[in-house]
Design a protein around this motif. Structure first.
Motif, short mmCIF file in Angstrom:
data_model
loop_
_atom_site.label_atom_id
_atom_site.label_comp_id
_atom_site.label_asym_id
_atom_site.label_seq_id
_atom_site.Cartn_x
_atom_site.Cartn_y
_atom_site.Cartn_z
N LEU A 155 -70.04 28.07 18.68
CA LEU A 155 -70.84 27.83 19.88
C LEU A 155 -70.57 28.97 20.86
CD1 LEU A 155 -69.98 24.04 20.32
CD2 LEU A 155 -71.90 25.00 19.06
N GLU A 156 -71.49 29.19 21.79
CA GLU A 156 -71.29 30.27 22.75
C GLU A 156 -71.76 29.85 24.14
OE1 GLU A 156 -73.78 33.74 22.20
OE2 GLU A 156 -75.04 32.64 20.79
N ALA A 157 -71.09 30.41 25.15
CA ALA A 157 -71.44 30.18 26.56
C ALA A 157 -71.19 31.48 27.31
CB ALA A 157 -70.62 29.05 27.17
N SER A 158 -71.96 31.70 28.38
CA SER A 158 -71.88 32.96 29.11
C SER A 158 -71.02 32.89 30.37
CB SER A 158 -73.29 33.43 29.49
OG SER A 158 -73.93 32.47 30.31
N ASN A 159 -70.55 31.70 30.76
CA ASN A 159 -69.68 31.57 31.93
C ASN A 159 -68.91 30.27 31.84
OD1 ASN A 159 -71.33 29.41 33.39
ND2 ASN A 159 -72.85 31.05 33.23
N PRO A 182 -68.88 35.80 35.75
CA PRO A 182 -69.59 35.33 36.94
C PRO A 182 -69.61 33.81 37.01
CG PRO A 182 -71.15 36.05 35.27
CD PRO A 182 -69.79 36.40 34.76
N SER A 183 -69.93 33.29 38.18
CA SER A 183 -70.06 31.85 38.44
C SER A 183 -68.71 31.16 38.39
CB SER A 183 -71.04 31.22 37.44
OG SER A 183 -71.18 29.85 37.69
N MET A 184 -68.02 31.21 37.27
CA MET A 184 -66.68 30.60 37.14
C MET A 184 -65.87 31.45 36.18
SD MET A 184 -65.57 26.83 35.74
CE MET A 184 -66.58 25.97 36.92
N ASP A 185 -64.71 31.95 36.64
CA ASP A 185 -63.91 32.82 35.78
C ASP A 185 -63.08 32.01 34.81
OD1 ASP A 185 -61.85 31.80 37.28
OD2 ASP A 185 -61.64 33.58 38.54
N GLY A 186 -62.36 32.74 33.91
CA GLY A 186 -61.57 32.07 32.89
C GLY A 186 -60.43 31.25 33.45
N TYR A 187 -59.81 31.72 34.52
CA TYR A 187 -58.68 30.98 35.11
C TYR A 187 -59.14 29.61 35.61
CZ TYR A 187 -54.93 29.78 38.37
OH TYR A 187 -53.92 29.12 39.04
N GLU A 188 -60.22 29.58 36.37
CA GLU A 188 -60.71 28.31 36.88
C GLU A 188 -61.23 27.42 35.76
OE1 GLU A 188 -63.89 26.68 40.27
OE2 GLU A 188 -63.62 28.83 39.91
N PHE A 189 -61.84 28.03 34.75
CA PHE A 189 -62.34 27.26 33.61
C PHE A 189 -61.20 26.55 32.89
CE2 PHE A 189 -62.84 27.68 28.92
CZ PHE A 189 -63.66 26.59 28.72
N VAL A 190 -60.12 27.27 32.59
CA VAL A 190 -58.99 26.67 31.87
C VAL A 190 -58.30 25.62 32.74
CG1 VAL A 190 -56.74 27.16 30.85
CG2 VAL A 190 -58.66 28.69 30.42
N THR A 191 -58.21 25.89 34.05
CA THR A 191 -57.59 24.91 34.94
C THR A 191 -58.35 23.59 34.91
OG1 THR A 191 -56.80 26.69 36.38
CG2 THR A 191 -56.89 24.47 37.32
N PHE A 378 -77.06 43.08 48.56
CA PHE A 378 -75.76 42.41 48.49
C PHE A 378 -75.54 41.93 47.06
CE2 PHE A 378 -73.14 38.54 48.63
CZ PHE A 378 -72.01 39.04 49.25
N ALA A 379 -74.30 42.08 46.57
CA ALA A 379 -73.93 41.59 45.24
C ALA A 379 -72.52 41.03 45.33
CB ALA A 379 -74.01 42.71 44.21
N SER A 380 -72.25 39.99 44.55
CA SER A 380 -70.93 39.38 44.55
C SER A 380 -70.60 38.88 43.16
CB SER A 380 -70.87 38.22 45.55
OG SER A 380 -71.75 37.18 45.17
N CYS A 381 -69.32 38.84 42.85
CA CYS A 381 -68.80 38.27 41.61
C CYS A 381 -67.73 37.25 41.98
CB CYS A 381 -68.22 39.36 40.71
SG CYS A 381 -69.43 40.54 40.09
N GLY A 382 -67.85 36.07 41.43
CA GLY A 382 -66.95 34.99 41.77
C GLY A 382 -67.67 33.88 42.49
N ALA A 383 -67.32 32.65 42.18
CA ALA A 383 -68.04 31.50 42.74
C ALA A 383 -67.62 31.24 44.18
CB ALA A 383 -67.77 30.25 41.90
#
Length: 705
Positions: A155-159, A182-191, A378-383
């Motif tokens: 399976l695959e997901a982009s964020n 983007p949207s949610m990084d790996g640290y927050e996802f695993v938490t 304007f551009a941003s990375c991170g939720a």
């Protein structure tokens, strides 16, 4: 290994081809022509693999996969879709419906059996559902291709947010995740994954760029992740790490048709060389250690010193490899920015790369015009970054200092309150901050800032230099894009001017054709420059001069020869009535002849100058006709002798009578018939005479009423 394969296909030709190919390679087959029969045969024969078309009678392929995956005794059997569906998203739709793989039609005989056999591995060792989470599609495709040879359901997901939803729905056995997304990084996802009791035991592998492997290890320890794979990694290392995370300790068989791993970046040769130097250094370190242990002449202090030196060298070369990969990423950033033509996409690329290289939780870029109070881009990375608030206050707090001082700012002991550095209150907490201006020699275009260094307490000087380099590349690309847009505008303006010039030339051509087609002579005179601007072909024919002769004539008193008459013409045309009234002139032709013309003049404004338009009509024939009429009136046609002129005695009163009625012998005669004709011809003659009329006003034959 021979396998029993069920084929569910309603097309007889496709079914015959697949049966022939599979039997040729030693496999046995069972076939069905509709979905319901296929489900029944699957439960009856328990095949090792099922091939199923999507468009089937009675029960389509989606119904078949739903029925088989709902049966606990059947769901382990690999189910492959064999269909001609080739639209964007069809593959994902099939996999999300429950199919374990996808084979497109028409079937390629050279590859078909190999594709089937890739799913015929022993399921007790390799059957697992693996979720791959990465915002780069190429990284996902590489892992799915590699792990697909081991028979896993992928399976695959982009964020991170999408991955959380898929974990709850699919309950995977393993998750392979990037850290910066983007949207949610790996640290927050695993938490969040570990905070949910239902998914807390799912193993996770971090798969991240090698130039931030140290930070990734620190993040992994913080959130309880045991395995970290660098990008790129050897395919065999990835497979073994996956087997270890799944608890499958059996020896791996070599993968069939193992593809070459994709090369991460265009400068892989340099990176491989650095890695080779590291391996050689480690081997040298081990050899030196063995020599130190075997030599009785080297004391323990010298051996310890030697060990420290080798460790320092190893650490230095590891840092060199990280720096080289960062440098590679910066070079590729320059190439990517140079190819971008959209300002919004350009700063999004820069923002993502700055976050990845410096390994920060948040990254923002704002671009604004001089003296502007709102951001242009304007551009941003991170939720959670408040884009709207930052766009309306681009000069608040520390951001104003970046714009005014044109110097970078690095703060590593922030208390978490975004207001302490001047950021909006709704901004995520700030514990470390790194900001740099995006500026050129001429002006400041905007700012770039990073918040919260991952795997470390704060940003380092190296991070600051990297951020400054990224900002400089963005500045150059942004200015080049602005110049490109300006060139495009100039090109559009030049194109419009050229088209207008073409239309004007066409209008002038039509105007000249119309001028040349008229029977009257047309003269255009510039009153301020005192010269002819243009004449038509009729004027040239009428006076016998060429157009170039008219343009060379200047009435400044220096005219000689053939141009003197043209200069005299200019003065005559310019000195007459210019309100549009008709007047007669005598003009000199080139051959010396006199030409009678009737001229009408008007003055028009053209920009800052006044142009006189004079239209002259040749009246020579009319003058000659008048002379003939006068001759007929005064001389006998046959004899040529002068006629008696009794009527001339009353020609004056008759001509001056206007529209009055005359009394002849006491009777009123209207002004018509012979009397009118008489007045018509004698009128002009009388005006030329100086003698007084002989007709008496009353008492004779004629009297005025």
């Amino acid at each position: 290994m021979a396998a029993r394969i069920l084929i569910i296909e309603d097309n007889a030709t496709n079914l015959e081809l697949m049966v022939y190919l599979l039997r040729a390679y030693g496999h046995s087959t069972v076939s069905a022509s509709d979905g319901e029969s296929g489900v029944a045969l699957a439960r009856q024969h328990r095949p090792d693999l099922i091939l199923c078309d999507v468009h089937l009678p009675r029960l389509d392929g989606y119904g078949v996969v739903a029925a088989l995956k709902a049966d606990a005794t059947m769901r382990h059997i690999p189910l492959l879709a064999v269909t001609a569906l080739a639209m964007l998203g069809d593959r994902e739709k099939l996999l999300s419906a429950g199919f374990d793989g996808y084979i497109g039609k028409p079937v390629e005989p050279e590859r078909f059996v190999g594709q089937i056999e890739a799913f015929l591995k022993p399921r007790e060792l390799t059957a697992a559902t693996i979720l791959i989470v990465d915002d780069h599609v190429l990284n996902r495709e590489f892992l799915m291709t590699l792990l697909g040879y081991d028979g896993h359901r992928l399976l695959e997901a982009s964020n991170g947010a999408e991955a959380l939803r898929m974990v709850e729905a699919e309950q995977p056995d393993l998750v392979i995740s990037d850290i910066l997304m983007p949207s949610m990084d790996g640290y927050e996802f695993v938490t969040r994954l570990h905070a949910n009791p239902a998914t807390a035991q799912v193993p996770v592998i971090f798969y991240t760029a090698i130039y931030r492997e140290r930070e990734a290890m620190a993040v992994a320890q913080t959130c309880g992740v045991r395995w970290v794979l660098p990008k790129p990694s050897d395919p065999e290392v990835i497979r073994r790490t996956v087997q270890e995370a799944l608890g499958m300790q059996a020896e791996l068989a070599p993968a069939r048709h193992m593809p070459e791993p994709p090369l991460d970046g265009r400068f892989h040769h340099f990176d491989d060389k650095v890695a080779q130097y590291l391996d050689e250094l480690e081997n040298s370190s081990r050899q030196l250690s063995r020599i130190a242990d075997q030599s009785g002449e080297v004391d323990s202090a010298a051996a310890e010193h030697l060990e420290r030196m080798t460790q320092r060298l190893t650490s230095s070369l590891s840092s060199l490899q990280a720096v080289s990969l960062r440098l590679t990423a910066l070079i590729e950033l320059g190439i990517e920015l140079g190819a971008e033509r959209d300002p919004g996409a350009l700063i999004e690329i820069g923002c993502r790369v700055a976050q990845n290289i410096c390994v920060s939780k948040y990254a923002c870029i704002g671009m604004l015009d001089d003296e502007a109070e709102e951001l242009s881009y304007f551009a941003s990375c991170g939720a959670g970054v408040p884009a709207r608030a930052l766009a309306k206050a681009p000069r608040a707090g520390v951001l104003r200092g970046l714009l005014e001082s044109r110097q970078s700012c690095r703060l590593n002991d922030v208390n978490g309150d975004p207001a302490s550095v001047g950021l909006p209150a709704e901004h995520p907490p700030v514990h470390s901050f790194l900001g740099v201006p995006i500026a050129s020699h001429e002006r400041v275009h905007g700012w770039l800032y990073l918040v919260d260094k991952l795997g470390s307490e704060g940003f380092s000087e190296v991070d600051e230099r990297v951020a400054v380099t990224v900002a400089a590349q963005i500045s150059v690309a942004y200015e080049n894009l602005a110049m490109y847009e300006e060139i495009k505008q100039h090109h559009a303006q030049l194109t419009a001017d050229m088209n207008a010039r073409i239309r004007l030339d066409e209008d002038l051509r039509r105007f000249r054709l119309a001028m040349d087609a008229t029977a009257d002579a047309i003269f255009l005179l510039d009153r301020s420059a005192m010269c002819f601007v243009d004449v038509n072909a009729t004027a040239c024919r009428m006076l016998g001069y060429t157009r170039e002769d008219f343009l060379r004539a200047h009435p400044d008193g220096s005219g000689v020869g053939e141009l003197e008459s043209l200069e005299d013409l200019f003065r005559k045309l310019l000195s007459g009535e210019q309100s549009g009234a008709m007047s007669e002139l005598q003009l000199h032709c080139q051959n010396g002849a006199l030409l009678s013309v009737e001229v009408q003049r008007r003055t028009l404004r053209s920009g800052s100058t006044w142009i006189m338009v004079a239209v002259a009509r040749d009246i020579t024939e009319r003058k000659e006709a008048e002379q003939r009429l006068l001759k007929l009136a005064h001389f006998d046609t046959l004899t040529g002798l002068p006629k008696p002129q009794p009527v001339l005695r009353f020609a004056g009163p008759l001509a001056a009578s206007g529209g009055r009625t005359w009394l002849v012998a006491g009777r009123a005669i209207p002004r018509c018939g012979p009397l009118q004709e008489c007045q018509r011809y004698v009128g002009p003659y009388h005006r030329r005479r100086t003698a007084a009329p002989v007709l008496q006003p009353a008492g004779g034959l004629f009297a005025r009423a």
